[in-house]
Every structure is written in C-alpha cells, then in structure tokens.
Design a protein around this motif. Structure first.
Motif, PDB file in Angstrom:
ATOM      1  N   GLN A 130     -11.197  54.710 -34.488  1.00 59.23           N
ATOM      2  CA  GLN A 130     -11.005  53.272 -34.577  1.00 59.23           C
ATOM      3  C   GLN A 130     -11.287  52.800 -36.000  1.00 59.23           C
ATOM      4  O   GLN A 130     -12.348  53.056 -36.554  1.00 59.23           O
ATOM      5  N   GLU A 131     -10.278  52.187 -36.588  1.00 55.83           N
ATOM      6  CA  GLU A 131     -10.440  51.682 -37.940  1.00 55.83           C
ATOM      7  C   GLU A 131     -11.311  50.427 -37.929  1.00 55.83           C
ATOM      8  O   GLU A 131     -11.283  49.651 -36.971  1.00 55.83           O
ATOM      9  N   PRO A 132     -12.081  50.258 -39.000  1.00 54.66           N
ATOM     10  CA  PRO A 132     -12.928  49.053 -39.038  1.00 54.66           C
ATOM     11  C   PRO A 132     -12.080  47.790 -39.104  1.00 54.66           C
ATOM     12  O   PRO A 132     -10.979  47.777 -39.664  1.00 54.66           O
ATOM     13  N   SER A 133     -12.590  46.763 -38.540  1.00 56.34           N
ATOM     14  CA  SER A 133     -11.863  45.501 -38.503  1.00 56.34           C
ATOM     15  C   SER A 133     -11.793  44.891 -39.901  1.00 56.34           C
ATOM     16  O   SER A 133     -12.529  45.256 -40.809  1.00 56.34           O
ATOM     17  N   TRP A 134     -10.879  43.935 -40.039  1.00 56.52           N
ATOM     18  CA  TRP A 134     -10.720  43.265 -41.332  1.00 56.52           C
ATOM     19  C   TRP A 134     -11.981  42.511 -41.719  1.00 56.52           C
ATOM     20  O   TRP A 134     -12.365  42.503 -42.882  1.00 56.52           O
ATOM     21  N   PHE A 135     -12.647  41.942 -40.735  1.00 57.34           N
ATOM     22  CA  PHE A 135     -13.861  41.170 -41.024  1.00 57.34           C
ATOM     23  C   PHE A 135     -14.983  42.069 -41.534  1.00 57.34           C
ATOM     24  O   PHE A 135     -15.783  41.663 -42.388  1.00 57.34           O
ATOM     25  N   ALA A 136     -15.035  43.303 -41.028  1.00 56.22           N
ATOM     26  CA  ALA A 136     -16.096  44.212 -41.461  1.00 56.22           C
ATOM     27  C   ALA A 136     -15.897  44.701 -42.889  1.00 56.22           C
ATOM     28  O   ALA A 136     -16.865  45.109 -43.545  1.00 56.22           O
ATOM     29  N   THR A 137     -14.659  44.683 -43.382  1.00 52.16           N
ATOM     30  CA  THR A 137     -14.398  45.158 -44.739  1.00 52.16           C
ATOM     31  C   THR A 137     -14.397  44.042 -45.777  1.00 52.16           C
ATOM     32  O   THR A 137     -14.164  44.320 -46.961  1.00 52.16           O
ATOM     33  N   VAL A 138     -14.603  42.821 -45.362  1.00 48.31           N
ATOM     34  CA  VAL A 138     -14.593  41.708 -46.321  1.00 48.31           C
ATOM     35  C   VAL A 138     -15.723  41.859 -47.330  1.00 48.31           C
ATOM     36  O   VAL A 138     -15.536  41.684 -48.548  1.00 48.31           O
ATOM     37  N   GLY A 139     -16.901  42.186 -46.837  1.00 49.40           N
ATOM     38  CA  GLY A 139     -18.059  42.304 -47.721  1.00 49.40           C
ATOM     39  C   GLY A 139     -17.892  43.371 -48.786  1.00 49.40           C
ATOM     40  O   GLY A 139     -18.034  43.085 -49.983  1.00 49.40           O
ATOM     41  N   PRO A 140     -17.569  44.631 -48.409  1.00 54.83           N
ATOM     42  CA  PRO A 140     -17.366  45.655 -49.447  1.00 54.83           C
ATOM     43  C   PRO A 140     -16.249  45.322 -50.424  1.00 54.83           C
ATOM     44  O   PRO A 140     -16.365  45.590 -51.624  1.00 54.83           O
ATOM     45  N   ARG A 141     -15.160  44.750 -49.930  1.00 52.08           N
ATOM     46  CA  ARG A 141     -14.079  44.400 -50.844  1.00 52.08           C
ATOM     47  C   ARG A 141     -14.487  43.287 -51.797  1.00 52.08           C
ATOM     48  O   ARG A 141     -14.118  43.294 -52.973  1.00 52.08           O
ATOM     49  N   LEU A 142     -15.260  42.341 -51.301  1.00 47.01           N
ATOM     50  CA  LEU A 142     -15.731  41.257 -52.163  1.00 47.01           C
ATOM     51  C   LEU A 142     -16.683  41.787 -53.229  1.00 47.01           C
ATOM     52  O   LEU A 142     -16.626  41.384 -54.396  1.00 47.01           O
ATOM     53  N   VAL A 143     -17.537  42.722 -52.847  1.00 47.33           N
ATOM     54  CA  VAL A 143     -18.453  43.325 -53.819  1.00 47.33           C
ATOM     55  C   VAL A 143     -17.680  44.113 -54.874  1.00 47.33           C
ATOM     56  O   VAL A 143     -17.969  44.031 -56.078  1.00 47.33           O
ATOM     57  N   ALA A 144     -16.659  44.874 -54.449  1.00 47.65           N
ATOM     58  CA  ALA A 144     -15.865  45.650 -55.403  1.00 47.65           C
ATOM     59  C   ALA A 144     -15.102  44.739 -56.361  1.00 47.65           C
ATOM     60  O   ALA A 144     -15.017  45.010 -57.563  1.00 47.65           O
ATOM     61  N   ALA A 145     -14.557  43.644 -55.828  1.00 45.24           N
ATOM     62  CA  ALA A 145     -13.828  42.709 -56.694  1.00 45.24           C
ATOM     63  C   ALA A 145     -14.765  42.043 -57.692  1.00 45.24           C
ATOM     64  O   ALA A 145     -14.423  41.873 -58.867  1.00 45.24           O
ATOM     65  N   THR A 146     -15.967  41.687 -57.245  1.00 45.17           N
ATOM     66  CA  THR A 146     -16.938  41.070 -58.156  1.00 45.17           C
ATOM     67  C   THR A 146     -17.369  42.045 -59.243  1.00 45.17           C
ATOM     68  O   THR A 146     -17.491  41.677 -60.415  1.00 45.17           O
TER      69      THR A 146
END
Length: 309
Positions: free
Chosen positions: A33-49
């Motif tokens: 089961q792939e992680p949901s979009w909501f669960a990946t928001v935090g890591p993606r936001l950290v990577a973008a920052t």
C-alpha cells in the motif's frame, strides 16, 4: 488420416494430464500500500524548503564573491566575456549571441511596425506608428526579448558547461587543488554576463528601431518626417536608462539561476540535459518577473508621457 488427427484422438482418449507432483501454486504476495498524499506532504515540504535554502545560499555566495572573482581571476573573466559575446567555433561565424539577439529583436521590431500600422490605420492615426516604436520597444518588447535570448544562449551554455564539469568531477578536482569553485566558475560567469549584456542590449534596441522604421517607411510608404517626428517626441532618455537597468538585472538573474543548475547537476549526460531545461524555464520566469516589477515600479503610477494633438 493425418498424423495430427491421430495425435489429437490419442490425447482425447488419455484425458487430461494429472497435476505435477510436488508443485504448488505460488502464494500471492500482499499488495504494498502506497502512502497517502497527505502523509507525504510533510517530507515534500521539508525537501522543497531545503532546496530553496540551498539555492538562496548559492545565490548569495556567488554574488558576494564577485569582487574576489575580479581580483583573483581576471584572465578567466576576459575569456568568458569574449566567449559569451562572440561565441566559439562555428557559432562565431554568425556572430554568436550578438547575431541571435539582433535577429530576434529585428523580428519583434518588425512586428511592432506591422501590427501598429495596421491597427492605427483602422482609426485613421497611422502617423503614430513612430510613437509605438519609441514606446513599446524600449519599455517592454526589447528588454523581454533580450532576456529570453540571454536565457536560451548564454545561460543555457553556462549550465551545460558547468554540468559537464560536475559529472566529469572537474569541479571536485578544482576544490581539491584549493581553488574556490563557486568564485572561479559561478561568480566569473555572472560578471561576464552582466558586462556582455551592455553592448548586446545596445544592438538589440537599435535593431528593433531600425526594423520598425524600415517597414513603416519602405513597406507602408509613410513619410520619413512624420515617423521621425513622433518617434523622437516620445523617445525619452530616462526610458532608455530604465530599459538598460532592466536588461542588466535580467542578465544577473539569468546567470545566477543557470550557474546554480549547472553547478548542482547530477545523473550523467541525461541529468545535464534536464538541468539545462529546468534552468531555462526558471530563468524565463525570472526575466518576466524582473520586467514586470521594474515596469510597475517605474511606470505603475504614471506613464511619463502625455499623448495629445
């Protein structure tokens, strides 16, 4: 009866073969089961920052080291100015960046004459074509065209050069030898781009003026005196000054963006190509943003001209 029919009849008599002994059907693996979009928001936001922070740090370091680049590497700086201005190899035959920017602004100046004359002639004021040339070419068309040309020529070339050096570990070799890689590779290219854009933009503005004047007078048959009267009346020296300032700011922004993407390229030749594409996209956004901000700050409240009979 043929042999194929005989084999078919024998297989029908024998019946279906029994299942192989000792073989079992492979057990089905549970679906991951792939992680949901909501669960990946935090890591993606950290990577973008983090990526924005790295870009900002590189921009600040490369701009702050421009003084050291002039003092420490004047020979490299002169070489880059000559290379960016006229090009090398086969590109020098057509004038390099000078020829490209001149051709682009010739076409845009001609479009101003064509569209302006046809539009103004519909209301009977085609004599104001010279006003459109002095107004639109200086304030908007020539700076934006020059910025796009810089991004597609000088900027893309800088990204490709630095990207090739990165994947070939030449930048690492410079750092091992004690050379400041950011100063030697990025700051020198930023200074060279700003210096080169001064004569290039002069050629661009003159090319747009010549193209608009030639089409209006030679093709549409307007009087030379009428065209030059409105052109000189509405061509203000302050507009040229702000136009040159806009071009210099665009050149600095374009070179900063392109040097960053080339300096951080990864993934081999394909990664270098991807870095060039990303840098051109980003530098064009920077060009449009700079042109918009300078236009709003200078001409936002008042256009600095009065059009009256």
């Amino acid at each position: 009866m043929t042999r194929a029919n005989e084999v078919a009849e024998r297989s029908d008599e024998v019946g279906p073969l029994p299942p192989a002994q000792g073989r079992t059907a492979p057990a089905s693996r549970p679906a991951v089961q792939e992680p949901s979009w909501f669960a990946t928001v935090g890591p993606r936001l950290v990577a973008a920052t983090r990526r924005i922070g790295e870009q900002t740090a590189f921009y600040g370091q490369s701009l702050a080291n421009t003084g050291d680049a002039v003092r420490r590497y004047p020979g490299e700086l002169l070489r880059l100015i000559a290379e960016m201005g006229m090009g090398t190899g086969a590109l020098a035959v057509i004038g390099g960046t000078v020829g490209i920017i001149g051709f682009l602004t010739l076409t845009t100046g001609a479009l101003v004459a064509v569209q302006g004359y046809d539009t103004l002639s519909n209301v009977g004021v085609e004599a104001l074509t010279g006003f459109l040339s002095a107004f639109l070419n200086v304030r908007m068309i020539a700076p934006c065209t020059a910025g796009v040309a810089l991004a597609a020529t000088i900027g893309a070339g800088a990204t490709a050069q630095l990207g090739a050096m990165r994947i070939n570990e030449e930048i690492d070799a410079l750092e091992v030898m004690g050379i400041r890689a950011v100063t030697y590779l990025a700051s020198t290219r930023i200074i060279a781009g700003v210096f080169v854009v001064i004569p290039l933009y002069a050629v661009a503005v003159l090319a747009s003026f010549v193209a608009a004047k030639f089409l209006t007078i030679a093709v549409y048959g307007q009087s030379r005196g009428v065209y030059e009267h409105y052109f000189v009346t509405f061509l203000h020296p302050t507009d040229l000054m702000w136009s040159f300032l806009s071009a210099l700011t665009m050149a600095a922004g374009v070179m900063v963006v392109h040097t960053y993407y080339g300096f951080t390229a990864t993934g081999g030749p394909a990664g270098v190509g991807e870095a060039v594409g990303r840098s051109v996209r980003s530098s064009m956004m920077v060009t449009a943003f700079v042109c918009l901000m300078i236009s709003l700050s200078v001409y936002g409240q008042h256009g600095n001209f009065n059009l009256s009979g």
